[in-house]
Structure formats: C-alpha cells, structure tokens
Design an enzyme around this catalytic site. Structure first.
Site, short mmCIF file in Angstrom:
data_model
loop_
_atom_site.label_atom_id
_atom_site.label_comp_id
_atom_site.label_asym_id
_atom_site.label_seq_id
_atom_site.Cartn_x
_atom_site.Cartn_y
_atom_site.Cartn_z
CB CYS A 168 -2.89 1.99 -2.44
SG CYS A 168 -3.11 0.63 -1.23
CB CYS A 227 1.16 -4.60 -11.39
SG CYS A 227 1.96 -6.07 -12.07
CB CYS A 240 -6.54 -4.13 -5.91
SG CYS A 240 -6.19 -4.26 -4.11
CB CYS A 251 -1.69 1.24 -6.31
SG CYS A 251 -1.77 -0.37 -7.30
CD GLU A 286 -0.78 -4.73 -16.16
OE1 GLU A 286 -1.62 -3.82 -16.42
OE2 GLU A 286 -0.17 -4.70 -15.22
CB CYS A 302 5.94 -9.46 -10.81
SG CYS A 302 4.86 -8.40 -9.65
N GLY A 358 -3.56 -6.95 -7.11
CA GLY A 358 -4.48 -7.64 -6.01
C GLY A 358 -3.74 -7.70 -4.79
N1 SAH Z 1 -1.39 -5.64 -2.84
C1 SAH Z 1 -0.20 -6.00 -2.39
C2 SAH Z 1 0.69 -6.59 -3.59
C3 SAH Z 1 0.62 -5.90 -4.98
S1 SAH Z 1 1.32 -4.51 -5.14
C4 SAH Z 1 0.59 -5.06 -1.84
O1 SAH Z 1 -0.08 -3.76 -1.73
O2 SAH Z 1 1.44 -5.20 -1.22
C5 SAH Z 1 2.92 -4.74 -5.19
C6 SAH Z 1 3.93 -3.70 -4.58
O3 SAH Z 1 3.74 -2.45 -5.47
C7 SAH Z 1 3.47 -2.93 -3.34
O4 SAH Z 1 4.46 -2.83 -2.39
C8 SAH Z 1 2.84 -1.64 -3.71
O5 SAH Z 1 2.76 -0.57 -2.74
C9 SAH Z 1 3.65 -1.24 -4.75
N2 SAH Z 1 3.25 -0.10 -5.48
C10 SAH Z 1 2.11 -0.02 -6.12
N3 SAH Z 1 1.89 0.94 -7.12
C11 SAH Z 1 2.93 1.61 -6.99
C12 SAH Z 1 3.73 2.60 -7.61
N4 SAH Z 1 3.07 3.50 -8.38
N5 SAH Z 1 4.88 2.83 -7.45
C13 SAH Z 1 5.59 2.27 -6.49
N6 SAH Z 1 5.25 1.12 -6.08
C14 SAH Z 1 3.85 0.81 -6.35
FE1 SF4 Z 2 -2.72 -1.21 -2.62
FE2 SF4 Z 2 -1.54 -3.40 -3.37
FE3 SF4 Z 2 -4.14 -3.06 -3.78
FE4 SF4 Z 2 -2.51 -1.49 -5.20
S1 SF4 Z 2 -2.64 -3.88 -5.46
S2 SF4 Z 2 -4.27 -0.92 -4.25
S3 SF4 Z 2 -0.79 -1.37 -3.64
S4 SF4 Z 2 -3.27 -3.06 -1.80
#
Ligand code: SAH
Ligand code: SF4
Length: 356
Positions: free
Chosen positions: A121, A343, A117, A124, A92, A110, A168
């Site tokens: 988390c 995403c 990934c 996410c 995406e 973006c 990712g």
């Molecule tokens: N993996 C990297 C970049 C991609 S995620 C990272 O984690 O930083 C991009 C951002 O979106 C990160 O700050 C992540 O914590 C946030 N994010 C992921 N899921 C989310 C959600 N459900 N609500 C708000 N922010 C979210």
């Molecule tokens: Fe965590 Fe970023 Fe990976 Fe989502 S994309 S699982 S926020 S590291």
C-alpha cells in the site's frame, strides 16, 4: 514439526511434549499456565516444575528469545516497542495506555502478524519496506507477553485489548494468527475476552469468509480507503487482484454469518479521497451493510511525498457530511504521532540507520 518456542504451543501440544519427556500429564497444564498465563521470560521463573524437568525441557525448547530492543514513549501515553526475534529480524507493537480514572478502559496493544508486508500500500511504511516472513503464533503472542511482563515490573495495568493492526496482513498468516487468538483467549492463558480482540485486513476476501466460517467472535475491520476500484487500485495494489465487488461480497457473507457490524477504515488523504464525490461513492458502496467507518487522518510517512494529511477542519467536515449521508462514522483519535505512530515507521527508520 512442533515449534521449539513454547509460546507457540497450545496445551494439547504441551501434553505431547511432556509425554515424550515421560513426565506426568499435569506438568502440561502447569507449563501452559507459566508460559501463556504468567508470561514468564525465563525458565527459572517456573518455580514449581522441578529443576530436572526444566533442564530436560531446555534441551529442545525455549521461550522464543523475543527481546524489547527499543521503547519510545509519546507525550500522549502511547508507547512503541521494537522487538527482536530469534533470527535477528524485528517487529513493532504499539501500546495505547489509558491513564487516570478510566476504570472501564483498558490498555490496548496493536500487534504485528508478519515481518514486513507484501501488499505494498502506497501510504504505509510497512508496505514500502517489503515482505520478509510470517510470524509464528509464539512470536505473535510474544509481543503481548513481553510488554505485559514489562508492565508488571512497573506495577502498571496489563493489556486488555488486542488489535491486529501492526505490521503485516493477518489473513495471509491466518493459521498462526488464529492460533495466537485462541491462546490469548484461553482462560488459563491471558484470558483476553474474544470480543476484545480485533483484526484488520486490507481486503483478503477468502480470509474474511474463513473468519465467518470459523465462528471466532472477534471484531473485523476492513481497510477501505477508497470506494471505487480505480481510486483504490492506485493506493492499494491488492485491489487489482481482489476488486471491491469481490471484497463487498465477502463482507456481506461475513455479516450474514457472523451477524456482526463491520468497521471500515478510511485513511483520509488530502486531495485523494476527501471530496464530496467520495462521500457519495462511500454511501453507495456501504448502504447495504451494518457498518461503521473509522476516519483516520493519514499519518505521513517519509517516503510517500505525495500523501498529505488534510486540515483538522476538513477531517471534521468530511465526518459530518458522511454522517449526514447516513453512514455511521467517527474520527479516530490520533496517537503517538511524535513516536512514528504508524506501524512500520520505527522498524524502517532503524533499518535505514543500519541498526539491525
Ligand atoms: N494489513 C492490515 C493490518 C495492518 S495495517 C490492513 O491493511 O488492514 C493497520 C491499519 O493502518 C490499516 O487500516 C492501514 O490501512 C492503516 N495505515 C497504514 N499506514 C497508514 C498511515 N500512514 N496512516 C494512517 N493509517 C495507516
Ligand atoms: Fe497495506 Fe496493511 Fe500491508 Fe500496510 S500492513 S502494506 S496497510 S496491507
């Protein structure tokens, strides 16, 4: 081995390809400009390269076969694209458009750096779907090229800012991400200003140090979301391996070396990280750094039933209190909520319906 996707190749590698084909060196520059500057999607568009050269080239090389297979448009102008990759996987990217008289603002995209990934988390959607594979440099820039190609056919403004905040963890695919950034910044390519490119990491300390050493003048964002190890480990498993002490040491190293402000992302989750105590923890953690905290009201993901977005007032109160505590911060404007703006949500939804 050289990637067969021409979008993965820099000019030097194209020069090598051209040499193997026994064609003159200037073809490499022309090819680079078509592929990376004019983001062609078909060989036939490269009108000054000659039929024989193109026929020869197409025997071993292609343009990556990335296709936009789904486009969702939000009421607020945000657009989300699902791109199919050559092996049937999909990623995406999200376009944030600026409409009307925003002469200084540009469209921002973006982009994803991996399919899925491995970081897991809890809040996410991408993290919940697991890791599939890294994207090549060509598949990363391909997201920008495909969307720009579409925008051009619609007479719309092209992409001016790129953020690595899609699916990712960019530092776990650093070689390809680094190459993609160099390609996007190339003056014969998209010529996107280096400071208009940002990268977000979940806290890969080694990656932050590598970025500092590379001298690449992009903007760094770190996903913090909690300011103590016990709280952060609950929502971000990476914190078990790279705890806050190590992460903050890498951030200080980066700041000393790159002399740049760091953005910390803080997804605000009701009852989890939005208390007065959390503000004090944040203040303690960040007081030595020149930084900015980006507060993002969490985007609810269907699978995470225990994570809720705080009320609007709670979000603005948190921001006010954090400012009062001396920490620079702002609340990020929410975009594309009606189109699964976070995403990983679109890919997840489609995968569940068995659409790919
Ligand atoms: N993996 C990297 C970049 C991609 S995620 C990272 O984690 O930083 C991009 C951002 O979106 C990160 O700050 C992540 O914590 C946030 N994010 C992921 N899921 C989310 C959600 N459900 N609500 C708000 N922010 C979210
Ligand atoms: Fe965590 Fe970023 Fe990976 Fe989502 S994309 S699982 S926020 S590291």
């Amino acid at each position: 081995m050289i990637d067969s996707n021409l979008r993965s190749l820099n000019e030097e590698e194209m020069a090598h390809v051209v040499k193997e084909m026994k064609a003159p060196r200037f073809r490499a520059k022309q090819l680079f400009e078509w592929v990376h500057g004019k983001n062609v999607t078909e060989f036939a568009e490269m009108s000054n390269l000659g039929k024989n050269f193109l026929a020869d080239l197409s025997k071993n090389y292609d343009l990556g076969h990335n296709k936009i297979i789904k486009r969702q448009v939000s009421a607020d102008g945000t657009e989300k694209y699902l791109l199919e990759l050559s092996d049937g996987e999909a990623v995406e990217c999200v376009l944030m458009r600026y409409r009307g008289d925003f002469s200084k603002k540009r469209n921002t995209i973006c982009v994803s750096s991996q399919v899925g990934c491995a970081m897991g988390c809890t809040f996410c959607a991408t993290g919940q779907s697991g890791f599939v594979r890294n994207l090549s440099a060509g598949e990363i820039v391909g997201q920008i090229y495909e969307v720009n190609h579409l925008l051009a056919t619609e007479g719309a403004e092209s992409i001016g800012n790129v953020v690595f905040m899609g699916m990712g963890e960019p530092f776990l695919n650093w070689d390809n991400v680094y190459k993609a950034i160099k390609l996007l910044n190339d003056k014969n390519g998209q010529n996107i200003g280096i400071r208009r490119i940002s990268l977000s990491t979940c806290g890969i300390a080694e990656g932050i140090r590598k970025l500092a050493d590379s001298g690449l003048d992009i903007t760094l964002a770190v996903s913090l979301h909690a300011a103590t190890d016990s709280e952060r480990s609950k929502i971000m498993p990476i914190n078990e391996r790279i705890p806050l002490g190590e992460l903050m040491a890498a951030c200080s190293y980066y700041q000393k070396k790159a002399k740049k402000r760091i953005t910390f992302e803080y997804a605000l989750m009701a009852g989890k990280n939005d208390s007065a105590g959390n503000i004090m923890e944040l203040k303690n953690l960040l007081k030595e750094l020149d930084c900015h905290v980006n507060i993002i009201p969490v985007n609810p993901v269907a699978d995470t039933k225990s994570i809720f977005r705080p009320e609007k007032k709670a979000v603005s109160d948190f921001a006010k209190a954090l400012k009062k505590a001396g920490i620079n911060c702002s609340v990020r404007e929410e975009k594309g909520l009606d189109i699964d703006g976070a995403c990983g949500q679109l890919r997840g939804k489609i995968a569940k319906k068995g659409l790919f």
